[in-house]
Design a protein around this motif. Structure first.
Motif, PDB file in Angstrom:
ATOM      1  N   UNK A   1       0.830  -1.199   0.000  1.00  0.00           N
ATOM      2  CA  UNK A   1       0.000   0.000   0.000  1.00  0.00           C
ATOM      3  C   UNK A   1       0.870   1.257   0.000  1.00  0.00           C
ATOM      4  N   UNK A   2       1.949   1.230   0.754  1.00  0.00           N
ATOM      5  CA  UNK A   2       2.852   2.381   0.799  1.00  0.00           C
ATOM      6  C   UNK A   2       3.476   2.629  -0.576  1.00  0.00           C
ATOM      7  N   UNK A   3       3.881   1.565  -1.243  1.00  0.00           N
ATOM      8  CA  UNK A   3       4.452   1.699  -2.579  1.00  0.00           C
ATOM      9  C   UNK A   3       3.429   2.294  -3.550  1.00  0.00           C
ATOM     10  N   UNK A   4       2.191   1.825  -3.459  1.00  0.00           N
ATOM     11  CA  UNK A   4       1.142   2.324  -4.347  1.00  0.00           C
ATOM     12  C   UNK A   4       0.844   3.796  -4.056  1.00  0.00           C
ATOM     13  N   UNK A   5       0.831   4.151  -2.779  1.00  0.00           N
ATOM     14  CA  UNK A   5       0.586   5.537  -2.390  1.00  0.00           C
ATOM     15  C   UNK A   5       1.638   6.457  -2.982  1.00  0.00           C
ATOM     16  N   UNK A   6       2.919   6.127  -2.810  1.00  0.00           N
ATOM     17  CA  UNK A   6       3.969   7.032  -3.265  1.00  0.00           C
ATOM     18  C   UNK A   6       4.193   6.968  -4.773  1.00  0.00           C
ATOM     19  N   UNK A   7       3.791   5.858  -5.390  1.00  0.00           N
ATOM     20  CA  UNK A   7       3.832   5.817  -6.850  1.00  0.00           C
ATOM     21  C   UNK A   7       2.874   6.857  -7.417  1.00  0.00           C
ATOM     22  N   UNK A   8       1.693   6.950  -6.828  1.00  0.00           N
ATOM     23  CA  UNK A   8       0.729   7.949  -7.276  1.00  0.00           C
ATOM     24  C   UNK A   8       1.235   9.355  -6.976  1.00  0.00           C
ATOM     25  N   UNK A   9       1.685   9.610  -5.746  1.00  0.00           N
ATOM     26  CA  UNK A   9       2.122  10.946  -5.358  1.00  0.00           C
ATOM     27  C   UNK A   9       3.271  11.436  -6.234  1.00  0.00           C
ATOM     28  N   UNK A  10       4.226  10.549  -6.512  1.00  0.00           N
ATOM     29  CA  UNK A  10       5.346  10.945  -7.359  1.00  0.00           C
ATOM     30  C   UNK A  10       4.892  11.169  -8.799  1.00  0.00           C
ATOM     31  N   UNK A  11       3.955  10.356  -9.267  1.00  0.00           N
ATOM     32  CA  UNK A  11       3.465  10.497 -10.640  1.00  0.00           C
ATOM     33  C   UNK A  11       2.832  11.860 -10.887  1.00  0.00           C
ATOM     34  N   UNK A  12       2.076  12.360  -9.891  1.00  0.00           N
ATOM     35  CA  UNK A  12       1.374  13.640 -10.086  1.00  0.00           C
ATOM     36  C   UNK A  12       2.200  14.835  -9.608  1.00  0.00           C
ATOM     37  N   UNK A  13       3.422  14.590  -9.163  1.00  0.00           N
ATOM     38  CA  UNK A  13       4.294  15.688  -8.748  1.00  0.00           C
ATOM     39  C   UNK A  13       3.944  16.288  -7.408  1.00  0.00           C
ATOM     40  N   UNK A  14       3.503  15.463  -6.474  1.00  0.00           N
ATOM     41  CA  UNK A  14       3.142  15.957  -5.142  1.00  0.00           C
ATOM     42  C   UNK A  14       4.348  16.583  -4.449  1.00  0.00           C
ATOM     43  N   UNK A  15       4.071  17.600  -3.636  1.00  0.00           N
ATOM     44  CA  UNK A  15       5.116  18.266  -2.869  1.00  0.00           C
ATOM     45  C   UNK A  15       5.115  17.739  -1.437  1.00  0.00           C
ATOM     46  N   UNK A  16       6.304  17.696  -0.828  1.00  0.00           N
ATOM     47  CA  UNK A  16       6.458  17.108   0.493  1.00  0.00           C
ATOM     48  C   UNK A  16       7.031  18.132   1.476  1.00  0.00           C
ATOM     49  N   UNK A  17       6.726  17.967   2.767  1.00  0.00           N
ATOM     50  CA  UNK A  17       7.311  18.874   3.768  1.00  0.00           C
ATOM     51  C   UNK A  17       8.799  18.606   3.960  1.00  0.00           C
ATOM     52  N   UNK A  18       9.483  19.592   4.535  1.00  0.00           N
ATOM     53  CA  UNK A  18      10.914  19.457   4.808  1.00  0.00           C
ATOM     54  C   UNK A  18      11.187  19.691   6.287  1.00  0.00           C
ATOM     55  N   UNK A  19      12.276  19.135   6.764  1.00  0.00           N
ATOM     56  CA  UNK A  19      12.661  19.348   8.152  1.00  0.00           C
ATOM     57  C   UNK A  19      13.007  20.814   8.380  1.00  0.00           C
TER      58      UNK A  19
END
Length: 530
Positions: free
Chosen positions: A463-481
């Motif tokens: 499920x984690x792989x599927x989640x991040x495959x989608x997020x990376x595909x659509x160019x999702x932005x992530x928080x930073x430290x």
């Protein structure tokens, strides 16, 4: 030309006239649409959804006369992203509005004084114009389009009228009724105040504008989108409704305490806020006014009616107004209390009144569903993250698919930066602060009390792989430290919340329930002239 020679011409003209009349009749036979969107209304904030405190007979009617989707979701735990999804048919990670428009991001987040570990990523400030929105698709299908209420999808140049609505009553950049409150005068730059509206609620004002539009367009095919500001803070109601619900809470027995501390903020445990209850009922009254208009005009049997909310009920942050128990969390949270919504579709020409569906569905599904219901061609390149629910509305099934949430922000209500995937009965939450992941079986544990990731590590990994495959595909932005993060300062903040804010909330709760409570402003303007 003799009369005999003119007969073929008359016949041809008559045929053209008949064909035109038939086309006009076929156009009129397409169903009208009334889409009702509440703001911040929780899954259990309706009597038909299990509340024994709030009373909502008019909204209950929509549920009773339509299909109830018991696993109906908003696409985000806060407002702007889910509203953008309704308009676009896209999940927030794809359209880029991942927090409410106006929220602090990046280093500016430090100004909130929360001392968190992460800096939230950029958040788009308007709905993209290149999208063909749901109202634009309706216009293409021959519908007259109308918007009333809360927009919060951009400022000047990105208002409802810039995205497909012919008429806009009250929609602009603000996310709450801040210019005039819930009672007239409303001081809304997109809506005219009238002298005969003294003491009128904002919800009823929006309902009357919607009813007027429906009346004026009863002989056309219309798409009316009634987007209430209610029940967003600041919560306000009339003395009459407050008194009714204060007494109701007293008769049920007032709990000694109403809050407990969650991770970042106190969270409400009781549905006993008489001010909020009055606000909920006032919105229900307004819904009843519009439904009555449909009845009186004979349009009820040919009007699709949808009712849903943009995110979960506010149990923490904002007005701390309601409890979503037994669901965990509320608005802003990654748990079911933040994203599971009332989700009703009434299609009077289909035999599904009073029926339910437990298929997981979400806000992006309304776009293709409505297109199919009116016989229009689907636009899969637009509603890329939605599917038509017509098979469910007609007694069939839809293929299992993943639902995705992406909220890399802290927000105002106490949720944590996270992304979520639900597939079937399984829900996985990824947390960005420390990378941990939780897994819940929602069929067995809707309250999300038992994280089963450790004993289902292979499933969690997929499920984690599927989640991040989608997020990376659509160019999702992530928080930073945040390199300036200081755990001691964060703990000082949390201690103040526990030791100062939570007692203040308990005090306010009892003030609202006091027999002599009076806000001191003629009940927010509802009691003017009395």
């Amino acid at each position: 030309m003799t009369f005999k020679n003119m007969l073929p011409l008359f016949a041809a003209l008559l045929m053209v006239s008949c064909q035109q009349e038939q086309a006009e009749q076929a156009e009129k036979q397409k169903p009208n649409i009334l889409f009702i969107l509440a703001d911040d209304l929780g899954y259990h904030d309706l009597s038909c959804m299990g509340s024994d405190y709030y009373e909502t007979p008019n909204i209950d009617r929509i549920a009773n006369e339509g299909m109830v989707f018991t696993n109906g979701y908003a696409t985000c735990q806060v407002c702007s992203p889910s509203r953008a999804s309704l308009m676009s048919g896209k999940f927030p990670a794809r359209h880029g509005i991942t927090d409410w428009i106006g929220a602090k991001t990046g280093e500016a987040w430090r100004e909130a004084g929360r001392f968190n570990k992460l800096l939230p990523p950029e958040n788009k400030d308007h709905l993209e114009h290149e999208y063909t929105t749901l109202p634009e698709a309706m216009k293409e299908a021959g519908y007259t389009t109308f918007f009333a209420g809360k927009w919060h999808l951009g400022g000047e140049g990105s208002y409802p009228e810039d995205h497909g609505f012919d008429i806009n009553q009250g929609g602009f950049e603000q996310g709450g009724p801040y210019t005039g409150g819930y009672y007239s005068p409303f001081n809304n730059p997109k809506m005219e105040d009238h002298e005969d509206e003294v003491g009128m609620s904002l919800s009823m004002k929006l309902a009357k504008e919607t009813a007027k539009f429906i009346t004026d367009n009863k002989d056309t095919t219309f798409f009316a989108y009634l987007s209430f500001y209610a029940v967003h803070s600041p919560i306000q109601t009339s003395k009459e409704k407050w008194s009714k619900y204060r007494q109701k809470a007293e008769e049920a027995g007032i709990a000694e305490t109403g809050f407990k501390m969650a991770h970042f903020l106190p969270i409400r445990q009781e549905q006993d806020n008489p001010v909020y209850a009055g606000l909920v009922e006032t919105m229900d009254d307004a819904v009843g006014h519009v439904l009555q208009t449909l009845d009186e005009l004979g349009l009820d049997d040919n009007t699709i009616v949808i009712f849903t909310s943009d995110n979960g009920g506010v149990s923490a942050g904002d007005a701390f107004a309601t409890s979503n128990l037994p669901l965990r969390g509320g608005k802003g949270y990654q748990y079911e209390g933040g994203i599971l919504e009332p989700y009703f579709i009434k299609t009077p020409f289909l035999d599904n009144a009073g029926k339910t569906s437990d298929a997981p569905v979400t806000g992006t599904d309304f776009y293709p569903t409505l297109l199919e219901l009116i016989g229009a061609e689907l636009k899969p390149e637009e509603h890329a993250d939605g599917v038509s629910l017509v098979p469910l509305l007609t007694g069939g099934t839809i293929e299992e698919r993943p639902l995705i949430w992406h909220y890399p922000h802290y927000g105002n209500q106490g949720g944590e930066p996270s992304s979520i995937i639900r597939r079937g009965e399984w829900k996985l939450i990824h947390y960005y602060e420390d990378g941990r992941e939780e897994l819940y079986n929602l069929e067995e544990d809707l309250e999300e009390n038992h994280d089963v990731a450790a004993e289902n590590s292979e499933l969690a990994g997929r499920l984690s792989e599927q989640l991040f495959a989608y997020l990376d595909e659509v160019g999702a932005l992530y928080p930073k430290k945040d390199p300036m993060y200081d755990p001691a300062k964060e703990q000082e903040y949390l201690d103040r919340v526990r030791n100062v804010r939570m007692p203040a909330l308990e005090k306010q709760r009892m003030e609202f329930l006091s027999r002599d409570f009076d806000p001191g402003n003629q009940w927010w303007g509802s009691d003017v002239g009395n």
